[in-house]
Design a protein around this motif. Sequence first.
Motif, mmCIF file in Angstrom:
data_model
loop_
_atom_site.group_PDB
_atom_site.id
_atom_site.type_symbol
_atom_site.label_atom_id
_atom_site.label_comp_id
_atom_site.label_asym_id
_atom_site.label_seq_id
_atom_site.Cartn_x
_atom_site.Cartn_y
_atom_site.Cartn_z
ATOM 1 N N ALA A 67 0.705 -1.186 0.104
ATOM 2 C CA ALA A 67 0.146 -0.151 -0.143
ATOM 3 C C ALA A 67 0.913 1.152 -0.009
ATOM 4 O O ALA A 67 1.776 1.252 0.706
ATOM 5 N N GLY A 68 0.650 2.349 -0.857
ATOM 6 C CA GLY A 68 1.302 3.633 -0.657
ATOM 7 C C GLY A 68 2.358 3.258 -1.799
ATOM 8 O O GLY A 68 3.387 4.275 -1.548
ATOM 9 N N ALA A 69 2.820 2.334 -2.433
ATOM 10 C CA ALA A 69 4.228 2.113 -3.024
ATOM 11 C C ALA A 69 4.385 3.070 -4.007
ATOM 12 O O ALA A 69 5.642 3.462 -4.080
ATOM 13 N N PHE A 70 3.537 3.784 -4.690
ATOM 14 C CA PHE A 70 4.018 4.768 -5.708
ATOM 15 C C PHE A 70 3.480 6.217 -5.096
ATOM 16 O O PHE A 70 3.673 6.896 -5.950
ATOM 17 N N ASP A 71 3.319 6.247 -4.092
ATOM 18 C CA ASP A 71 2.838 7.519 -3.426
ATOM 19 C C ASP A 71 4.039 8.605 -3.808
ATOM 20 O O ASP A 71 3.469 9.911 -4.329
ATOM 21 N N GLU A 72 5.298 8.140 -3.501
ATOM 22 C CA GLU A 72 6.179 9.417 -3.679
ATOM 23 C C GLU A 72 6.720 9.370 -5.209
ATOM 24 O O GLU A 72 7.187 10.414 -5.739
ATOM 25 N N ALA A 73 6.701 8.150 -5.877
ATOM 26 C CA ALA A 73 7.115 8.175 -7.218
ATOM 27 C C ALA A 73 6.444 9.068 -8.224
ATOM 28 O O ALA A 73 7.049 9.503 -9.184
ATOM 29 N N LEU A 105 -4.313 4.983 -7.158
ATOM 30 C CA LEU A 105 -4.475 5.462 -6.048
ATOM 31 C C LEU A 105 -3.453 6.475 -5.651
ATOM 32 O O LEU A 105 -3.791 7.693 -5.321
ATOM 33 N N ALA A 106 -2.371 6.432 -6.020
ATOM 34 C CA ALA A 106 -1.149 7.419 -5.927
ATOM 35 C C ALA A 106 -1.257 8.461 -6.922
ATOM 36 O O ALA A 106 -0.762 9.653 -6.352
ATOM 37 N N THR A 107 -2.049 8.685 -8.005
ATOM 38 C CA THR A 107 -2.248 9.763 -8.762
ATOM 39 C C THR A 107 -3.043 10.780 -8.145
ATOM 40 O O THR A 107 -2.735 11.767 -8.299
ATOM 41 N N LYS A 108 -3.623 10.488 -7.032
ATOM 42 C CA LYS A 108 -4.400 11.487 -6.216
ATOM 43 C C LYS A 108 -3.467 12.553 -5.438
ATOM 44 O O LYS A 108 -3.920 13.539 -5.145
ATOM 45 N N HIS A 109 -2.244 11.820 -5.585
ATOM 46 C CA HIS A 109 -0.924 13.032 -4.740
ATOM 47 C C HIS A 109 -0.353 13.847 -5.573
ATOM 48 O O HIS A 109 0.419 14.652 -5.242
ATOM 49 N N GLU A 110 -0.605 13.757 -7.003
ATOM 50 C CA GLU A 110 0.133 14.625 -7.817
ATOM 51 C C GLU A 110 -1.099 15.135 -8.899
ATOM 52 O O GLU A 110 -1.388 14.596 -10.012
ATOM 53 N N ASP A 176 -15.205 5.186 -11.662
ATOM 54 C CA ASP A 176 -15.841 5.362 -10.413
ATOM 55 C C ASP A 176 -15.248 6.859 -9.713
ATOM 56 O O ASP A 176 -16.084 7.459 -9.160
ATOM 57 N N GLU A 177 -13.834 6.981 -9.922
ATOM 58 C CA GLU A 177 -13.276 8.052 -9.463
ATOM 59 C C GLU A 177 -13.353 9.456 -10.261
ATOM 60 O O GLU A 177 -13.073 10.561 -9.675
ATOM 61 N N LYS A 178 -13.287 9.361 -11.648
ATOM 62 C CA LYS A 178 -13.332 10.581 -12.398
ATOM 63 C C LYS A 178 -12.113 11.153 -12.319
ATOM 64 O O LYS A 178 -12.385 12.567 -11.919
ATOM 65 N N PRO A 179 -11.143 10.803 -12.488
ATOM 66 C CA PRO A 179 -9.744 11.689 -11.988
ATOM 67 C C PRO A 179 -9.683 12.729 -13.157
ATOM 68 O O PRO A 179 -10.255 12.808 -14.217
ATOM 69 N N ALA A 180 -8.933 13.695 -12.978
ATOM 70 C CA ALA A 180 -8.432 14.783 -13.808
ATOM 71 C C ALA A 180 -7.959 14.347 -14.897
ATOM 72 O O ALA A 180 -7.969 14.970 -16.149
ATOM 73 N N TRP A 181 -7.094 13.215 -14.780
ATOM 74 C CA TRP A 181 -6.289 12.821 -16.067
ATOM 75 C C TRP A 181 -7.061 12.126 -16.729
ATOM 76 O O TRP A 181 -7.911 11.327 -16.396
ATOM 77 N N ALA A 182 -6.593 11.874 -18.118
ATOM 78 C CA ALA A 182 -7.205 11.046 -19.274
ATOM 79 C C ALA A 182 -6.535 9.637 -19.328
ATOM 80 O O ALA A 182 -5.227 9.648 -19.030
ATOM 81 N N GLY A 183 -6.953 8.677 -19.336
ATOM 82 C CA GLY A 183 -6.523 7.298 -19.412
ATOM 83 C C GLY A 183 -6.453 6.587 -21.011
ATOM 84 O O GLY A 183 -7.500 6.702 -21.453
ATOM 85 N N SER A 184 -5.401 5.915 -21.314
ATOM 86 C CA SER A 184 -5.608 4.936 -22.310
ATOM 87 C C SER A 184 -4.913 3.713 -22.037
ATOM 88 O O SER A 184 -4.004 3.665 -21.219
ATOM 89 N N THR A 185 -5.240 2.504 -22.888
ATOM 90 C CA THR A 185 -4.432 1.219 -22.704
ATOM 91 C C THR A 185 -3.921 0.950 -23.923
ATOM 92 O O THR A 185 -4.597 1.076 -24.932
ATOM 93 N N ILE A 186 -2.893 0.143 -23.827
ATOM 94 C CA ILE A 186 -1.933 -0.309 -24.968
ATOM 95 C C ILE A 186 -2.126 -1.652 -24.955
ATOM 96 O O ILE A 186 -1.421 -2.301 -23.779
ATOM 97 N N CYS A 187 -2.458 -2.521 -25.817
ATOM 98 C CA CYS A 187 -2.694 -4.064 -25.663
ATOM 99 C C CYS A 187 -2.060 -4.570 -26.807
ATOM 100 O O CYS A 187 -2.587 -4.926 -27.877
#
Length: 334
Positions: A67-73, A105-110, A176-187
């Motif tokens: 938990a929180g692994a990426f918070d600082e990164a 979840l970490a993206t909420k910190h930046e 669910d969270e409707k973050p300010a950032w936009a997402g994409s996936t590469i498959c």
Amino acid sequence: MSNLDKVVLITGITGFIATHTALAFLDAGYTVKGTARTAVKAEDWIARFPAHKARFHYAVIPDMVVAGAFDEAVKGCDIVAHVASPDNEADFLIPAINGTKNLLLATKHEPRIQRVIYTSSLAAIFDSALEAGKPVVETEWNSVTYDEAKVATEPLLVYRASKALAERAFWDYIQDEKPAWAGSTICPCGTFAPPVQPLTSLSALNLSTAFVWDIANSKYKTGIPILDWPCYVDARDVALAHVRAAERDAAKGQRYLLIGGTYVPGHFVEVMHRHFPDLRDNLPPIDLSKAGYRNFEYDATKAIRELGIEYTTLEKMVVDTIAYIVDLQKQLSA
């Protein structure tokens, strides 16, 4: 804001696809922050690419499931490319899903983060129940459930399920969270290219690249195994797709299937036979008339239309890959 002012977080930077992705962002002018399990691994990585040292930073994350692994990164980053994936075949499921959730979840910190690009897989798209003759496209999903996957004993099935379930977690978070950032996936499908990541042994090659090298190195001299998914894509195309998805408005909220083409193993053999005469004694007989795989229809043109990807040919991909490994083998033996 120019690319020179933007920082991209690349998770699992020492990996095969992650290394190509990091180099694509660096070549496009971005600063890259890579995550690695140890500082030594991160230092070894940049030591291979000294020309980029001024625009490279790293964060040590020993376990992305904590938990929180990426918070600082994530701090100070404008773009995130989540390429890291579990490397323990016995336990793909929870690390893939929870590692993805931790990053989101970490993206909420930046608040600077504008885009998050998630590296998924054809495995998240392909459904064995797909109607015969129906092309595989981005709108399809692997239908294996978590309950089915957690009791499965076949590592490959668990891996494929983990890719689908982790990607679903990505899209569920956005919904669910409707973050300010936009997402994409590469498959991407089976991915090949020169293995430019730090390697101390050819035994550490990624699965797809190892398959090509095994053909060249006489492992399959008496016959090449039948393949489930006879398709390929060059990792350099996958890397560029990450960059384009981060830059183009059309990519917001989109999913991209990356397949450069289909093949029979004999295609690899034929290319090696023409370009590497010193390896001919290692190669199985060439017989392009034997398909050796199930019919595989697909449509991967969305990445061409929206991301401007021009898929690398199988010939160039194989020639570049084998030439690099031949040279690497000499270096490792020196």
